[in-house]
Design a protein around this motif. Structure first.
Motif, mmCIF file in Angstrom:
data_model
loop_
_atom_site.group_PDB
_atom_site.id
_atom_site.type_symbol
_atom_site.label_atom_id
_atom_site.label_comp_id
_atom_site.label_asym_id
_atom_site.label_seq_id
_atom_site.Cartn_x
_atom_site.Cartn_y
_atom_site.Cartn_z
ATOM 1 N N ALA A 166 4.024 34.185 -23.610
ATOM 2 C CA ALA A 166 5.249 33.757 -22.937
ATOM 3 C C ALA A 166 4.968 32.947 -21.683
ATOM 4 N N ILE A 167 3.769 33.115 -21.090
ATOM 5 C CA ILE A 167 3.512 32.452 -19.807
ATOM 6 C C ILE A 167 2.235 31.622 -19.860
ATOM 7 N N ASP A 168 2.171 30.658 -18.958
ATOM 8 C CA ASP A 168 0.980 29.809 -18.854
ATOM 9 C C ASP A 168 0.967 29.214 -17.444
ATOM 10 N N PHE A 169 -0.109 28.503 -17.137
ATOM 11 C CA PHE A 169 -0.134 27.748 -15.880
ATOM 12 C C PHE A 169 0.802 26.572 -16.056
ATOM 13 N N ILE A 170 1.678 26.349 -15.073
ATOM 14 C CA ILE A 170 2.494 25.144 -15.162
ATOM 15 C C ILE A 170 2.331 24.323 -13.891
ATOM 16 N N SER A 171 2.602 23.029 -14.029
ATOM 17 C CA SER A 171 2.386 22.053 -12.958
ATOM 18 C C SER A 171 0.902 21.955 -12.591
ATOM 19 N N ARG A 172 0.593 21.337 -11.474
ATOM 20 C CA ARG A 172 -0.813 21.201 -11.087
ATOM 21 C C ARG A 172 -0.957 21.080 -9.582
ATOM 22 N N THR A 180 7.049 30.390 -17.339
ATOM 23 C CA THR A 180 7.419 30.433 -18.750
ATOM 24 C C THR A 180 7.788 29.031 -19.216
ATOM 25 N N PHE A 181 8.055 28.900 -20.474
ATOM 26 C CA PHE A 181 8.562 27.648 -21.026
ATOM 27 C C PHE A 181 9.851 27.282 -20.299
ATOM 28 N N GLY A 182 9.892 26.070 -19.753
ATOM 29 C CA GLY A 182 11.078 25.633 -19.035
ATOM 30 C C GLY A 182 11.212 26.274 -17.661
ATOM 31 N N ALA A 183 10.140 26.948 -17.195
ATOM 32 C CA ALA A 183 10.126 27.616 -15.888
ATOM 33 C C ALA A 183 11.327 28.530 -15.702
ATOM 34 N N ARG A 184 11.723 29.185 -16.765
ATOM 35 C CA ARG A 184 12.881 30.092 -16.694
ATOM 36 C C ARG A 184 12.424 31.484 -16.276
#
Lengths: 907, 149
Positions: A166-172, A180-184
C-alpha cells in the motif's frame, strides 16, 4: 552450512556463510549502529549508518556478506566521522520532541545518538523550520512525518511481510516521504490496517493509537476467526492495554490482522453485560445471580426432550461446549443441541464423513507455503482469514500456482492467478468440469485411486453424460479456462484446496464439498505435506464446537447419536448412546434432534425424508449461549417470530445482542480474556487461552454458569468441576481424538487432533497411510443440481454475502470504535453495467428486495463483481431478512444463503 | 478501460522496465496522469499501485492534475530571486486564486515555478507558454494575464 572465520574489531568471529557483517557483529555482541536493517526483512542499505571499514574500504555492513579471513573495523576515525555526519543530518530533520513521543526510550534513533554522541550545538542551526502536520485521521495509526527517518522498513514490511504493497517512497529530495497511491490517507488505500509497519517503525513516525506499555503479558489465542493465531495480551492492573502477535507461534509467527491487533477493546466495552437481566413487564431489568438462576431452574426445568432447544457457542471454549452438549443431553434430555456450524461448515463436516472420514483441514497452516498449487474457491481468505491469506500470498510469491473461483474479484486476485469467475451457485458444474477434464486427459493418480479409495467407477460413470460445454453454459466460465484450471491443479503437486461459505451455503452444499474432496482424491492429494483440503472455519472455536458434539448428529468426538446413522459405511459405529450413558452415568434421549435451521423453521425442506419436511414446531423453550441467531440464521424473520412466541428463552452472552433482547432471562458471560480453556483452530490445533483480566461486574465464565444450573437442576454430581483443566480430563477420557490432550502437554507441545494418548504426538498431516475412520476414501456419484431459488423477472439479480476485513460478524468488532470508523459503512456492491441500467452511482441509497423482505443500503458500483450479481456484507443491515431458510442441505442442513434472488430499487 | 490507455498499453510488452515510457505516453495523451489510468498501468505491469505513484512522483515531468490551456512558469533562479520573483509569484497566485503547482478552475492557466529560464538579464522573468515576459512588476501581472483571457 559452511562456517567462515573473520575478525571484527580484533575479535575472532565465526559466522555462517551468507550472513552479513552486521548480523555476525550483532551475534557477537558488537554493536554497529543501524536503522534500516530489520531481521525479518531483506537488507536495503538505505540509512548508511552501519558503515564499516574492510581493508581500507568503506562498506555497508547490512548488505555485505562475510568472507573468509575478512578483517572488519567498525569504529575507525573515517567510519566515525561519516557516521556522525549521517546521524546528525538525520537528527536535524527529526522532530525532537522526545519527551512527548510515544516511542521515547524505545527509539532506535535515540539508541544510535547515545552511541554515536551528537553535538546539540552543531544541530541547532540545522533545525527544520517547518513542523509537518501529524496525520491522526486513521483510527489505529498515527503518522508523524516529521519523525520519519525514511528507513523504508514500513515500505518493505508492507511488501515483504504483509504483501499489501500500500505504501512506497513518493516524491524526491527534501520532499521525499512515505505515502500511498495518490498520497491519500492510509484508510483510503490498499492498506489492510494490520499494523505490521507500526510495530516495526524504529522511531515515532508510526505509532499505534490507544496502546500503553503493559506491566505483564498473558499468552493466549485470538478470539476472532478460526485461524488460531497466538497473541500476548498486555495487561496493566486489570485492563488490557496492548496486544502483540506471538512470534513463536507457528501459525502467525508474530503477525496479526487488524481484528487481532486492534479489535480487543470490545473486552472493556461499556456495553458488556455486567449483571443477569430478567424480563419484567416486557423490559429487561437487572437482577442478582440467585434470582436469575432460580428462575431459569424453575422455568427451563419444566421442558424436556423435543420441547427444548440448546445452542452452544462457537466462541466459547472446548470445555464449555462439551458441557453445553452434556447439559442438553443429560439434564434437558434433548438431542436438540445445535451451533452456528450448521449455518456454515456442517455441509463440509457431515458431507466429508462418508468420503474421507474427517473434514479437518488436512495440513497445518504453516504447511500452506509448501503447496505447489492453491485452489481458492468460495472464500476470501485475505478478509475473512487474514493470516491464512498472508500464507497464500507468500506461497504464490515463491512460485505456487493460484486458481481463484469466485464471482467477485477478491484481494488475492492482485497476485498472478487463473481466475474462474463463476455465477453464484454453479460451483458443482464448474468442479465437475474440472473433474471431467482430469479424467479425459488422464491426469489421474491411478495408484492412489486403486490403493486408497473405493467406488471410483461409480463416480466416473456419473460424469459420463456431463460435458465441458454444459459446465461452461451453467457456470459462465469458458470451457478452455476450466480445462486450464484442471491441468494446473492436477499437475502441480502438492495441491491444496481452500473453501468456505461460497461452497457450503447451498442447499446442495455437501455435493460441492464432495466434488472438491473427489478432486483431491483423483489426484492423490491426500496424506502429504502441503496437500489436501482446507475448509476454513469461521469462528475461533467452531472447529471445537463440531468436535465437542454441539450437534444432534453426534456426541463429543463425532460419535454418532441414534437416528443419525445416515452413512451406510458407519454401520459399525452406529450409535454411541450406550458408551455415553455409561460415561455420563444416566439415560440419554433416543429421539433424534434438530439442527439450527430446523429448530426455527421445522418446515424447511431437504434434510431427512419428506416426512421430516413439514414438522410442527415442538420447541417451547431455548437455552442459547453466545450466538446471535436473530442476525446469523438465514430467514432471520422466522427466528425472531419463534423466539417471541417461545414460552421461555434464556440467552447467555457477553453483549445484549438482538437475540438476547428477546430473552426472558439474560446471563452475563466472561469473554475469552477472562477465563481459561482451549480453542481448536481450523487446522485442528488445540490451544490454551488464559485468563488475563477479571470479568466485568458479575459476569461468570460460561462453564461455571452451566455447572451452576446443572447443580440446581439436580445434576450437581455430574457437573462438579474445579476448573477447566478437569473438564479437559473428562473430554480426553471420552473423546478418542482428544485422548492425549491435557493442559500440561499444551504448555509445551503443539498438538493437533487426532491425539490418541499421552504417548501420541498429535497429527500434523491427516490421512497419511489410511483415511481417518473410514480407512479408504470413497467416491460418490455426482450430478449437477440447480439452486432451488433462481432469479426471475421480478428478482433479476443474485445476492451473495460475505465478510469484510475489519469486521467480525455483528457484535464484537461493532463495539470497537476504530473498526467502525474503518469499515462501519454498509453497502451493496453491484456491477457497473447493472448500475448503469438502474441509473445508480456509488453512494446512492438503494432498497434491496427479496421474496422475504427488504432492507436499505448504499450502492457501491464496481467492476470487481460479475454482472447479475450483488454482494452484501453480513455485518450490518440484517441481511438475513432477505435470505431463505426454506431449503436446506440433505446432509449438513445448511440453508441456501449464497444464492438469494433480489431486485434493487433506488430509494 | 479507456480506449486511449488500451491503445497505449497495446504497444508495450508489460515488462516493469517500461514504466517510464508508459507514463510519458499516457501523459502525452491526457496532459497529465489520471489516477484511474495509473491504476491500469499498475495492473498491466503487475506492480503495486503505490510503486507506480512513487516512480511518477519522483520525476518533475509528471503532473497529477489536469493542466491549464496556458502554462505559466515563474523563474525563481538566482537573478530573478534577487529581483523579487517571489513577489511576482505571490501576485500571480493571488490573481489566479491558485497555489503554485495548481490549475485554475476554468482550466485556463497552470502555475509553476522553474529554476532558471536563462534570461537572467531580463529578471524577474515569467514565461507563459512560449512567450517571455521580462522585468516584470507585480502591478503588471493582471495586464499580462489579460492577454490570455
Amino acid at each position: 552450512m559452511t562456517q567462515v572465520n573473520l575478525t571484527i574489531d580484533q575479535l575472532d568471529v565465526m559466522a555462517e556463510e551468507g550472513t552479513t557483517i552486521l548480523q555476525a557483529a550483532l551475534a557477537n555482541n558488537i554493536y554497529i549502529p543501524h536503522l534500516c536493517s530489520h531481521p525479518e526483512l531483506r537488507p536495503a542499505g538505505i540509512c548508511r549508518l552501519c558503515l564499516v571499514e574492510v581493508e581500507g574500504q568503506l562498506l555497508v555492513s547490512c548488505s555485505t556478506a562475510v568472507a573468509e579471513g575478512m578483517v572488519v573495523q567498525t569504529a575507525t576515525l573515517e567510519v566515525e566521522k561519516i557516521r556522525r555526519l549521517a546521524v546528525e543530518l538525520m537528527v536535524a530533520e527529526h522532530e525532537r520532541t522526545c519527551l512527548s513521543c510515544g516511542k521515547n526510550n524505545d527509539c532506535k534513533l535515540q539508541e544510535i545518538c547515545r552511541f554515536v554522541g551528537v553535538d546539540e550545538k552543531r544541530l541547532a542551526s540545522l533545525q527544520p523550520a517547518e513542523r509537518k502536520l501529524v496525520d491522526s485521521s486513521h483510527p489505529f495509526i498515527t503518522k508523524d512525518e516529521s519523525k520519519c527517518v525514511l528507513c523504508g522498513i514500513c515500505v518493505r514490511t508492507c511488501r515483504e511481510i504483509q504483501g499489501a504493497e500500500a505504501i512506497d517512497f513518493i516524491s524526491r529530495g527534501y520532499a521525499t516521504k512515505i505515502g500511498t497511491f495518490g498520497a491519500r490517507p492510509l484508510q483510503e488505500s490498499n492498506c489492510e490496517a494490520c499494523g505490521e509497519c507500526v510495530i516495526r517503525c524504529p522511531v515515532g513516525a508510526l505509532l499505534p493509537r490507544g496502546f500503553a506499555r503493559p506491566s505483564r503479558e498473558v499468552e493466549t489465542i485470538c478470539p476472532f476467526c478460526g485461524t488460531g493465531c497466538g497473541l500476548f495480551l498486555g495487561v496493566r492492573g486489570d485492563r488490557i492495554v496492548s496486544v502483540r502477535g506471538n512470534p513463536g507461534h507457528t501459525t502467525n509467527r508474530g503477525r496479526l490482522c487488524v481484528k487481532g491487533r486492534f479489535g480487543w477493546t470490545f473486552v472493556h466495552s461499556q456495553e458488556r453485560l455486567k449483571t443477569p437481566l430478567i424480563k419484567r413487564k416486557g423490559r429487561l431489568e437487572e437482577a442478582s445471580w440467585e434470582e436469575a438462576l432460580e428462575l431459569v431452574t424453575a422455568k427451563l426445568g419444566r421442558y424436556r426432550g423435543e420441547e427444548v432447544g440448546v445452542f452452544a457457542s462457537a466462541k466459547t471454549t472446548n470445555e464449555e461446549i462439551y458441557l453445553t452438549s452434556k447439559f442438553a443431553r443429560v439434564v434437558l434430555k434433548t438431542n436438540n443441541i445445535a451451533n452456528v456450524a450448521h449455518l456454515c461448515h456442517a455441509n463440509t463436516v457431515r458431507g466429508l464423513l462418508p468420503v474421507t472420514g474427517s473434514a479437518g483441514m488436512t495440513v497445518p497452516v504453516w504447511q500452506i507455503k509448501e503447496a505447489a498449487c492453491l485452489f481458492v474457491t468460495g472464500c476470501n481468505p485475505t478478509e475473512a482469514h487474514p493470516i491464512i491469506g498472508l500464507e497464500i500470498r507468500q506461497a504464490v510469491r515463491s512460485g505456487a500456482k493460484l486458481i481463484i473461483a469466485n464471482p467477485r474479484e477478491i484481494p488475492l486476485c492482485r497476485l498472478p492467478h487463473l481466475r474462474l469467475p463463476l455465477r453464484p451457485g454453479t460451483d458443482l458444474a464448474l468442479l465437475l468440469g474440472i473433474a471431467k477434464t482430469i479424467l479425459e486427459e488422464k491426469l489421474l493418480d491411478e495408484a492412489f485411486i486403486a490403493e486408497r479409495t473405493l467406488n471410483f467407477d461409480t463416480f466416473k460413470a456419473s460424469l459420463e453424460k456431463f460435458s465441458l460445454a454444459e459446465a461452461e453454459a451453467v457456470s459462465g466460465v469458458p470451457a478452455e479456462r476450466i480445462r486450464e484450471a484442471a491441468r494446473l491443479y492436477a499437475t502441480s503437486k502438492p495441491a491444496l484446496i481452500f473453501w468456505s461459505m461460497g461452497i457450503t451455503q447451498h442447499s446442495h452444499g455437501h455435493k460441492n464439498v464432495w466434488a472438491l474432496a473427489h478432486l483431491a482424491m483423483m489426484t492423490g492429494n491426500y496424506g502429504k505435506a502441503g496437500a489436501g483440503v482446507a475448509p476454513l472455519r469461521g469462528h475461533n472455536n467452531v472447529q471445537g464446537a463440531t468436535d465437542m458434539g454441539a450437534t444432534p448428529a453426534w456426541y463429543p468426538g463425532y460419535q454418532l447419536c441414534p437416528g443419525y446413522e445416515l452413512y451406510p459405511r458407519f454401520g459399525k459405529f452406529a450409535s454411541s448412546k450406550e458408551k455415553f450413558e455409561a460415561a455420563w452415568g444416566c439415560e440419554l434421549p433416543e429421539t433424534p434432534g434438530l439442527s439450527t435451521v430446523k429448530q426455527f423453521n421445522p418446515r424447511a425442506r431437504g434434510w431427512g425424508g419428506p416426512e421430516m419436511w413439514d414438522l410442527p414446531q415442538k420447541i417451547k423453550a431455548w437455552y442459547i449461549i453466545g450466538t446471535d441467531l436473530v442476525n446469523s440464521v438465514a430467514g432471520s424473520h422466522g427466528v425472531r417470530q419463534n423466539l417471541e412466541a417461545a414460552e421461555f428463552v434464556v440467552v447467555q452472552d457477553i453483549f445484549l445482542t438482538e437475540t438476547a433482547k428477546l430473552a426472558h432471562v439474560v446471563l452475563p458471560a466472561a469473554s475469552f480474556a477472562e477465563k481459561d480453556g482451549t480453542f481448536t483452530a481450523t487446522d485442528r490445533r488445540v490451544q490454551r487461552i488464559r485468563r488475563a483480566v477479571t470479568p466485568p461486574g458479575l459476569a461468570w465464565p460460561d462453564w461455571r454458569i452451566i455447572c451452576e444450573l446443572a447443580g440446581r437442576m439436580g445434576y450437581g454430581d455430574k457437573f462438579a468441576y474445579q476448573d477447566p483443566a478437569q473438564i479437559m480430563e473428562e473430554i480426553a477420557s471420552v473423546v478418542p481424538l482428544y485422548g492425549g490432550i491435557s493442559y500440561g502437554r499444551l504448555e509445551k507441545e503443539e498438538l493437533r487432533w487426532p491425539c490418541y494418548g499421552q504417548e501420541h504426538g498429535g497429527t500434523p498431516v491427516l490421512h497419511v497411510d489410511r483415511f481417518l475412520r473410514v480407512e479408504k476414501g470413497e467416491f460418490w456419484p455426482l450430478e449437477y443440481e440447480l439452486s432451488p431459488e433462481l432469479p426471475d423477472e421480478e428478482y433479476p439479480l443474485v445476492m451473495t454475502t460475505g465478510r469484510l476485513l475489519p469486521h467480525f460478524h455483528y457484535n464484537m468488532t461493532a463495539k470497537v470504535e476504530g473498526i467502525e470508523a474503518l469499515g462501519g459503512k454498509d453497502f451493496v456492491e453491484i456491477n457497473e453495467e447493472d448500475a448503469a441500467a438502474l441509473q445508480l452511482k456509488s453512494g446512492d441509497m438503494v432498497r434491496l428486495v427479496s421474496r422475504r423482505g427488504s432492507l436499505l443500503s448504499r450502492a457501491k458500483v464496481s467492476k470487481a463483481i460479475l454482472p447479475g450479481v450483488v454482494f452484501k456484507p453480513i455485518h450490518k443491515g440484517a441481511v438475513n431478512l432477505l435470505t431463505s431458510a426454506d431449503f436446506i442441505d440433505p446432509m449438513g442442513t445448511t440453508p441456501n444463503t449464497k444464492v438469494c434472488p433480489v431486485r434493487l430499487e433506488k430509494a | 478501460m479507456d480506449e486511449r490507455v488500451k491503445n497505449i498499453l497495446a504497444s508495450f510488452r508489460g515488462h516493469r522496465s517500461e514504466i517510464i515510457p508508459i507514463l510519458q505516453a499516457v501523459q502525452h495523451e491526457f496532459g497529465y496522469l489520471p489516477e484511474q489510468e495509473m491504476k491500469e498501468i499498475a495492473k498491466f505491469l503487475r506492480v503495486p499501485e503505490s510503486q507506480v505513484y512513487g516512480v511518477a512522483t519522483f520525476y518533475a515531468q509528471f503532473y497529477f492534475t489536469p493542466r491549464g490551456k496556458h502554462e505559466i512558469k515563474v523563474c525563481l533562479g538566482t537573478a530573478c530571486h534577487v529581483r523579487g520573483a517571489n513577489k511576482i509569484l505571490d501576485a500571480l497566485e493571488r490573481e489566479l486564486g491558485i497555489c503554485c503547482g495548481e490549475t485554475t478552475s476554468d482550466a485556463l492557466f497552470s502555475l509553476e515555478k522553474v529554476a532558471c529560464v536563462g534570461s537572467c538579464a531580463l529578471a524577474p522573468v515569467v514565461m507563459i507558454d512560449d512567450n517571455v515576459y521580462g522585468r516584470l512588476e507585480t502591478k503588471k501581472v493582471k495586464e499580462v494575464l489579460g492577454k490570455y483571457a
